[in-house]
Design a protein around this motif. Structure first.
Motif, PDB file in Angstrom:
ATOM      1  N   ILE A   1       0.807  -1.211   0.000  1.00  0.00           N
ATOM      2  CA  ILE A   1       0.000   0.000   0.000  1.00  0.00           C
ATOM      3  C   ILE A   1       0.840   1.260   0.000  1.00  0.00           C
ATOM      4  CG2 ILE A   1      -2.041  -1.029   1.022  1.00  0.00           C
ATOM      5  CD1 ILE A   1      -1.140  -0.307   3.706  1.00  0.00           C
ATOM      6  N   CYS A   2       2.114   1.173   0.365  1.00  0.00           N
ATOM      7  CA  CYS A   2       2.966   2.345   0.312  1.00  0.00           C
ATOM      8  C   CYS A   2       3.197   2.803  -1.121  1.00  0.00           C
ATOM      9  CB  CYS A   2       4.310   2.056   0.986  1.00  0.00           C
ATOM     10  SG  CYS A   2       4.175   1.866   2.776  1.00  0.00           S
ATOM     11  N   CYS A   3       3.080   1.877  -2.082  1.00  0.00           N
ATOM     12  CA  CYS A   3       3.288   2.238  -3.484  1.00  0.00           C
ATOM     13  C   CYS A   3       2.001   2.076  -4.275  1.00  0.00           C
ATOM     14  CB  CYS A   3       4.401   1.397  -4.108  1.00  0.00           C
ATOM     15  SG  CYS A   3       4.146  -0.380  -3.978  1.00  0.00           S
ATOM     16  N   LEU A   4       0.874   2.282  -3.606  1.00  0.00           N
ATOM     17  CA  LEU A   4      -0.434   2.067  -4.216  1.00  0.00           C
ATOM     18  C   LEU A   4      -0.633   2.889  -5.471  1.00  0.00           C
ATOM     19  CD1 LEU A   4      -3.255   0.750  -3.828  1.00  0.00           C
ATOM     20  CD2 LEU A   4      -3.892   2.769  -2.526  1.00  0.00           C
ATOM     21  N   SER A   5      -0.156   4.129  -5.484  1.00  0.00           N
ATOM     22  CA  SER A   5      -0.486   5.037  -6.580  1.00  0.00           C
ATOM     23  C   SER A   5       0.361   4.836  -7.820  1.00  0.00           C
ATOM     24  CB  SER A   5      -0.331   6.486  -6.112  1.00  0.00           C
ATOM     25  OG  SER A   5       0.999   6.753  -5.762  1.00  0.00           O
ATOM     26  N   VAL A   6       1.444   4.062  -7.754  1.00  0.00           N
ATOM     27  CA  VAL A   6       2.335   3.975  -8.905  1.00  0.00           C
ATOM     28  C   VAL A   6       2.557   2.570  -9.420  1.00  0.00           C
ATOM     29  CG1 VAL A   6       3.583   6.057  -8.240  1.00  0.00           C
ATOM     30  CG2 VAL A   6       4.377   3.854  -7.399  1.00  0.00           C
ATOM     31  N   VAL A   7       2.059   1.543  -8.746  1.00  0.00           N
ATOM     32  CA  VAL A   7       2.405   0.185  -9.119  1.00  0.00           C
ATOM     33  C   VAL A   7       1.710  -0.244 -10.404  1.00  0.00           C
ATOM     34  CG1 VAL A   7       0.544  -0.891  -7.785  1.00  0.00           C
ATOM     35  CG2 VAL A   7       2.624  -2.185  -8.247  1.00  0.00           C
ATOM     36  N   ARG A   8       2.416  -1.010 -11.229  1.00  0.00           N
ATOM     37  CA  ARG A   8       1.836  -1.658 -12.393  1.00  0.00           C
ATOM     38  C   ARG A   8       2.503  -3.025 -12.509  1.00  0.00           C
ATOM     39  NH1 ARG A   8       2.532   0.741 -18.355  1.00  0.00           N
ATOM     40  NH2 ARG A   8       1.178   2.374 -17.529  1.00  0.00           N
ATOM     41  N   SER A   9       1.755  -4.079 -12.198  1.00  0.00           N
ATOM     42  CA  SER A   9       2.319  -5.411 -12.188  1.00  0.00           C
ATOM     43  C   SER A   9       1.943  -6.224 -13.408  1.00  0.00           C
ATOM     44  CB  SER A   9       1.861  -6.164 -10.930  1.00  0.00           C
ATOM     45  OG  SER A   9       2.347  -5.534  -9.776  1.00  0.00           O
ATOM     46  N   PHE A  10       0.812  -5.910 -14.048  1.00  0.00           N
ATOM     47  CA  PHE A  10       0.345  -6.702 -15.165  1.00  0.00           C
ATOM     48  C   PHE A  10       0.314  -5.857 -16.424  1.00  0.00           C
ATOM     49  CE2 PHE A  10      -2.394  -8.523 -11.615  1.00  0.00           C
ATOM     50  CZ  PHE A  10      -1.403  -9.418 -11.252  1.00  0.00           C
ATOM     51  N   SER A  11       0.639  -6.458 -17.543  1.00  0.00           N
ATOM     52  CA  SER A  11       0.531  -5.749 -18.814  1.00  0.00           C
ATOM     53  C   SER A  11      -0.921  -5.692 -19.238  1.00  0.00           C
ATOM     54  CB  SER A  11       1.354  -6.484 -19.887  1.00  0.00           C
ATOM     55  OG  SER A  11       0.730  -7.707 -20.225  1.00  0.00           O
ATOM     56  N   ALA A  12      -1.194  -4.856 -20.248  1.00  0.00           N
ATOM     57  CA  ALA A  12      -2.570  -4.669 -20.701  1.00  0.00           C
ATOM     58  C   ALA A  12      -3.114  -5.917 -21.386  1.00  0.00           C
ATOM     59  CB  ALA A  12      -2.652  -3.476 -21.640  1.00  0.00           C
ATOM     60  N   THR A  13      -2.236  -6.851 -21.766  1.00  0.00           N
ATOM     61  CA  THR A  13      -2.677  -8.016 -22.529  1.00  0.00           C
ATOM     62  C   THR A  13      -3.030  -9.206 -21.640  1.00  0.00           C
ATOM     63  OG1 THR A  13      -0.375  -8.736 -22.787  1.00  0.00           O
ATOM     64  CG2 THR A  13      -1.301  -7.342 -24.517  1.00  0.00           C
ATOM     65  N   THR A  14      -2.686  -9.153 -20.366  1.00  0.00           N
ATOM     66  CA  THR A  14      -2.950 -10.289 -19.497  1.00  0.00           C
ATOM     67  C   THR A  14      -4.390 -10.303 -19.029  1.00  0.00           C
ATOM     68  OG1 THR A  14      -2.206 -11.489 -17.545  1.00  0.00           O
ATOM     69  CG2 THR A  14      -2.299  -9.096 -17.388  1.00  0.00           C
ATOM     70  N   ASP A  15      -4.888 -11.508 -18.719  1.00  0.00           N
ATOM     71  CA  ASP A  15      -6.265 -11.644 -18.255  1.00  0.00           C
ATOM     72  C   ASP A  15      -6.341 -11.969 -16.777  1.00  0.00           C
ATOM     73  OD1 ASP A  15      -7.221 -13.177 -21.368  1.00  0.00           O
ATOM     74  OD2 ASP A  15      -7.506 -11.120 -20.718  1.00  0.00           O
ATOM     75  N   LEU A  16      -5.229 -11.936 -16.072  1.00  0.00           N
ATOM     76  CA  LEU A  16      -5.250 -12.242 -14.652  1.00  0.00           C
ATOM     77  C   LEU A  16      -6.171 -11.267 -13.916  1.00  0.00           C
ATOM     78  CD1 LEU A  16      -1.469 -12.946 -13.949  1.00  0.00           C
ATOM     79  CD2 LEU A  16      -3.330 -14.612 -14.001  1.00  0.00           C
ATOM     80  N   GLY A  17      -7.070 -11.817 -13.110  1.00  0.00           N
ATOM     81  CA  GLY A  17      -7.976 -10.986 -12.341  1.00  0.00           C
ATOM     82  C   GLY A  17      -9.050 -10.293 -13.157  1.00  0.00           C
ATOM     83  N   ARG A  18      -9.231 -10.730 -14.381  1.00  0.00           N
ATOM     84  CA  ARG A  18     -10.192 -10.051 -15.264  1.00  0.00           C
ATOM     85  C   ARG A  18     -11.590 -10.650 -15.124  1.00  0.00           C
ATOM     86  NH1 ARG A  18     -11.782  -5.632 -16.906  1.00  0.00           N
ATOM     87  NH2 ARG A  18     -11.783  -5.054 -19.108  1.00  0.00           N
ATOM     88  N   ILE A  19     -12.547  -9.781 -14.876  1.00  0.00           N
ATOM     89  CA  ILE A  19     -13.952 -10.179 -14.817  1.00  0.00           C
ATOM     90  C   ILE A  19     -14.568  -9.954 -16.196  1.00  0.00           C
ATOM     91  CG2 ILE A  19     -16.211  -9.681 -13.831  1.00  0.00           C
ATOM     92  CD1 ILE A  19     -14.298 -11.129 -11.939  1.00  0.00           C
ATOM     93  N   ALA A  20     -15.148 -11.012 -16.757  1.00  0.00           N
ATOM     94  CA  ALA A  20     -15.736 -10.946 -18.091  1.00  0.00           C
ATOM     95  C   ALA A  20     -17.226 -11.230 -18.001  1.00  0.00           C
ATOM     96  CB  ALA A  20     -15.056 -11.956 -19.013  1.00  0.00           C
ATOM     97  N   LEU A  21     -18.032 -10.223 -18.290  1.00  0.00           N
ATOM     98  CA  LEU A  21     -19.472 -10.429 -18.277  1.00  0.00           C
ATOM     99  C   LEU A  21     -19.897 -11.212 -19.515  1.00  0.00           C
ATOM    100  CD1 LEU A  21     -20.793  -6.915 -17.170  1.00  0.00           C
ATOM    101  CD2 LEU A  21     -20.268  -8.906 -15.749  1.00  0.00           C
ATOM    102  N   PRO A  22     -20.899 -12.087 -19.368  1.00  0.00           N
ATOM    103  CA  PRO A  22     -21.404 -12.832 -20.521  1.00  0.00           C
ATOM    104  C   PRO A  22     -21.909 -11.881 -21.608  1.00  0.00           C
ATOM    105  CG  PRO A  22     -22.254 -13.757 -18.481  1.00  0.00           C
ATOM    106  CD  PRO A  22     -21.593 -12.460 -18.122  1.00  0.00           C
ATOM    107  N   ALA A  23     -21.729 -12.272 -22.861  1.00  0.00           N
ATOM    108  CA  ALA A  23     -22.165 -11.433 -23.975  1.00  0.00           C
ATOM    109  C   ALA A  23     -23.676 -11.269 -23.992  1.00  0.00           C
ATOM    110  CB  ALA A  23     -21.681 -12.028 -25.294  1.00  0.00           C
ATOM    111  N   ASN A  24     -24.389 -12.310 -23.590  1.00  0.00           N
ATOM    112  CA  ASN A  24     -25.852 -12.279 -23.603  1.00  0.00           C
ATOM    113  C   ASN A  24     -26.398 -12.506 -22.202  1.00  0.00           C
ATOM    114  OD1 ASN A  24     -26.028 -12.077 -26.526  1.00  0.00           O
ATOM    115  ND2 ASN A  24     -25.370 -14.223 -26.556  1.00  0.00           N
ATOM    116  N   SER A  25     -27.634 -12.079 -21.993  1.00  0.00           N
ATOM    117  CA  SER A  25     -28.283 -12.304 -20.705  1.00  0.00           C
ATOM    118  C   SER A  25     -29.762 -12.563 -20.926  1.00  0.00           C
ATOM    119  CB  SER A  25     -28.091 -11.092 -19.788  1.00  0.00           C
ATOM    120  OG  SER A  25     -28.714  -9.947 -20.331  1.00  0.00           O
TER     121      SER A  25
END
Length: 275
Positions: free
Chosen positions: A20-44
């Motif tokens: 939390i000391c580096c909360l404002s500047v950290v970037r651990s994952f690239s934009a292409t990774t899906d780690l931790g990604r929530i994907a809503l279903p296309a249809n409902s």
């Protein structure tokens, strides 16, 4: 067992202090990774089923549909505490069902595959995949308003909800975190609404006498860092320890119901904001 739990708590606090000391500047994952990604279903579903508490398939958790509902409905995803279960959100006088009935929103309570959510601030684990599976079932059964989806939880559930909410701000418009202890390192996403309001909007509550996840080394630092990064955070420091009382729940759900009913038309997506 008590010694193991105490050790785990100390390790978790140590991890959170580093992060939390580096909360404002950290970037651990690239934009292409899906780690931790929530994907809503296309249809409902185009219509929502019968009101009441429903069990999802396997260990996916529980779904509560409010009485006298009108589609499409807002959705609140609630994550239980470490060692808890989806059913704790619907037990006795502490049930969240009355809030759903009053506010006219669906509650999705996924079940963690393990004893808790994720593996602390350094790793998502694979629990977000279980949440995605639960979301698939919820969307198959209910007509859900994609612009009004919230995620919340208590303790470890709050930590994981806060982490997922920030990393998936283009999915979750609201976050409710009661006594969180860490934030997973990740690239944050978000959207801007009218008058430049940043979403997700965030509500954090934490007990002043919390000896499990002390407020000074957790929520106070989170809130300060989030506000510095432009997030709109409502922060409730309440009297008491590591618990979510009915009074705390009342305040949190009142905030959420109000937010659900303040519509934000056509939000513009923003990527690459860092949490």
């Amino acid at each position: 067992m008590v010694l193991i739990m105490a050790t785990n708590r100390l390790l978790r606090l140590r991890f959170s202090a580093v992060f939390i000391c580096c909360l404002s500047v950290v970037r651990s994952f690239s934009a292409t990774t899906d780690l931790g990604r929530i994907a809503l279903p296309a249809n409902s579903a185009t219509q929502t089923g019968s009101a009441g508490l429903q069990k999802l398939s396997g260990r996916n958790g529980l779904l509560y549909i409010p009485t006298d509902h009108a589609e499409p409905l807002p959705l609140l995803v609630l994550l239980h505490k470490a060692g808890g279960s989806a059913s704790e959100w619907f037990g006795g006088s502490g049930s969240y069902a009355p809030y759903a009935d009053k506010g006219g929103f669906i509650i999705l309570a996924p079940q963690s595959p393990g004893q808790s959510w994720g593996t602390g601030p350094k790793n998502w684990g694979y629990d977000y995949l279980a949440i995605n599976r639960a979301l698939e079932e919820a969307f198959a059964r209910c007509a859900i308003d994609r612009s009004r989806i919230a995620i919340g939880g208590f303790s470890d559930g709050a930590s994981y909800a806060l982490s997922l909410g920030l990393a998936n701000g283009d999915v979750f418009s609201y976050i409710v975190a009661c006594s969180p202890g860490f934030i997973v390192r990740a690239q944050a996403r978000g959207r801007s609404g009218p008058r430049g309001v940043e979403v997700p909007l965030i509500y954090i509550a934490h007990g002043l006498s919390d000896n499990v996840l002390p407020i000074a080394s957790t929520s106070r630092i989170f809130v300060s860092s989030l506000r510095k990064n432009g997030y709109n955070v409502e922060f409730d420091e309440f009297s008491g320890g590591h618990h979510a009382s009915r009074q705390v729940a009342d305040q949190a759900m009142s905030w959420l119901i109000t937010a659900f009913h303040e519509r934000r038309p056509n939000p513009r997506r923003i990527d690459s904001r860092h949490s």
